[in-house]
Design an enzyme around this catalytic site. Structure first.
Site, PDB file in Angstrom:
ATOM      1  N   ARG A   1      -2.504  -1.951  -3.517  1.00 47.54           N
ATOM      2  CA  ARG A   1      -3.663  -1.064  -3.428  1.00 47.54           C
ATOM      3  C   ARG A   1      -3.546  -0.045  -4.557  1.00 47.54           C
ATOM      4  NH1 ARG A   1      -4.436   3.872   0.776  1.00 47.54           N
ATOM      5  NH2 ARG A   1      -6.555   4.445   0.243  1.00 47.54           N
TER       6      ARG A   1
ATOM      7  N   ASN B   1       0.882  -1.158   0.000  1.00 49.53           N
ATOM      8  CA  ASN B   1       0.000   0.000   0.000  1.00 49.53           C
ATOM      9  C   ASN B   1       0.922   1.212   0.000  1.00 49.53           C
ATOM     10  OD1 ASN B   1      -1.788   2.028   0.641  1.00 49.53           O
ATOM     11  ND2 ASN B   1      -2.673   0.987   2.426  1.00 49.53           N
TER      12      ASN B   1
END
Ligand code: ADP
Length: 407
Positions: free
Chosen positions: A93, A8
């Site tokens: 992500r 992420n």
């Protein structure tokens, strides 16, 4: 045994986690952590799933270290600690999937180019998400990299909730409300099924309150409304983002104050919110500790705006059965939760003050008409679940997205 990594990547931090797949449908986290303060003085912290510190490193004078270099360091550590596990994929992500992408997908150059075109819609996130993909493709050219979209959870929102009051042609061209923090809300919906089955089927406002902040109105575990829209600027006041703003202000900044597009973008994304109003910091903890009246005003505005938007979510839901707090402020800041819940007493919310101070899982009192919970989010787990599911589906089958190669 197989293993996957979730990434992420943001502008100044990279969160990550390493999962093993003893049970291919239930990734098991073995380690996770964060590279922080990229561009200032980067540091890497890695902990085992039980919180034990595994590795810590500060790069003093490392302000020039790029995301790519730091990812290489991180990758080296992860590979060294696979302990006989075989890394089979990396999940990322990706904040914006636009109108075309919702389901998790294998990343290739074509998809990267399509996602690159959406960078202007998420300038704080998308460029960094994609840079991490490119860096990992270089380090691990043979490994599948999987995109997991933050917009996906809101794709089922009713048409009305996804529409701006703009001419139809613009909606059809993709200028619509997408919503973000979807991986976080998907995790909350999943956790609610485990901890509060009745609530999972009910009307819930999930409040993701971190540097980025938004609300999601969930009915039966599905998003029916959310405060972020076309971009992650909309809705609540955030660390450095303004949230909902009269569009006339943007016109005024350009026509009357002569600001260029870049300056307006800088102002709305990076100089507003808690930072802009306080003039001190974008960090809620720092503002809480500050003596200045402007810091107090910034916190007051944050709470007032959040309460106002909760009213909007309650209207979309037609009533509220539960509120769930998550992310940095939502999980940790008892004072903000208390102030917000006080403003929501009209909904029937009553807090158990001690449970709130202790950030227990259920913080509403026994006589509260609305259950109030604190659930730590886990976007990395959602990424791992999507990655493992997609890899399982593709394994042994012909992948339509990879020109017929088997994975
Ligand atoms: P991001 O959107 O970057 O992932 P986080 O979810 O980490 O952000 O949230 C960052 C915010 O959470 C900051 O405003 C920070 O002050 C606040 N925060 C984090 N930990 C605590 C804590 N223990 N007490 C109060 N506030 C906290």
């Amino acid at each position: 045994m197989k293993a996957i990594v979730s990434l992420n990547a943001g502008s100044s931090s990279i969160k990550f986690a390493l999962f093993t797949l003893e049970d291919p449908a239930a990734p098991h986290m073995v380690a996770g952590g964060k590279v922080e303060k990229i561009g200032i003085s980067p540091s890497l912290t890695i902990r085992a799933a039980d919180g034990t510190l595994l590795h810590q490193h500060d790069w003093r004078g490392g302000e020039r270290l790029t995301h790519a270099i730091l990812l290489e360091e991180l990758s080296g550590w992860l590979l060294g600690h696979l302990a006989g596990h075989e890394l089979v994929g990396i999940g990322h992500r990706i904040v914006h999937g636009g109108t075309r992408f919702a389901e998790p997908r294998i990343l290739d150059q074509t998809l990267l180019a399509d996602l690159e075109a959406l960078c202007a819609l998420a300038p704080l996130h998308q460029p960094h998400n994609l840079a991490a993909v490119r860096a990992m493709m270089k380090i691990h050219p043979a490994l599948p990299q999987i995109a997991c979209f933050d917009t996906a959870f809101h794709r089922q929102m009713p048409e009305t909730a996804s529409r701006f009051a703009l001419p139809r042609a613009l909606h059809d061209a993709g200028i619509r409300r997408y919503g973000f923090h979807g991986l976080s809300y998907e995790f909350i919906a999943r956790q609610l099924r485990e901890v509060e089955t009745n609530l999972a089927d009910g009307r819930v406002i999930a409040a993701h309150l971190g540097n980025g902040a938004s609300l999601c109105a969930m009915r039966g575990g599905r998003s029916i409304d959310t405060t972020m829209g076309f971009t992650a600027l909309d809705g609540l006041m955030m660390g450095t983002r303004c949230g909902t703003l009269d569009p006339g202000v943007v016109l005024h900044l350009q026509t009357e104050l002569g600001m260029g597009v870049g300056e307006v973008e800088e102002l709305l994304y990076r100089k507003s919110g808690l930072l802009g109003v306080s003039g001190i910091s974008s960090d809620m903890r720092a503002l809480h500790d500050a003596e200045s009246p402007a810091a107090g005003e910034a916190i007051e505005l944050f709470v007032w705006r959040a309460a106002r938007e909760c009213g909007a979510m309650a209207a979309s839901l037609g009533g509220v059965d539960g509120v769930v707090f998550t992310a940095g402020i939502g999980e940790n800041h008892a004072g903000i939760r208390r102030q917000l819940c006080e403003r929501l007493e009209w909904l029937g919310i009553r807090l158990d003050q001690q449970a709130n101070e202790e950030s227990q899982q259920i913080i509403s009192s026994g006589d509260s008409a609305v259950r109030v919970l604190v659930i730590p989010t886990n976007e990395e787990l959602m990424i791992a679940l999507h990655t493992a599911t997609l890899l399982r589906r593709l394994r042994g089958s012909v992948s339509p997205q990879r020109g017929g190669r088997c994975i």
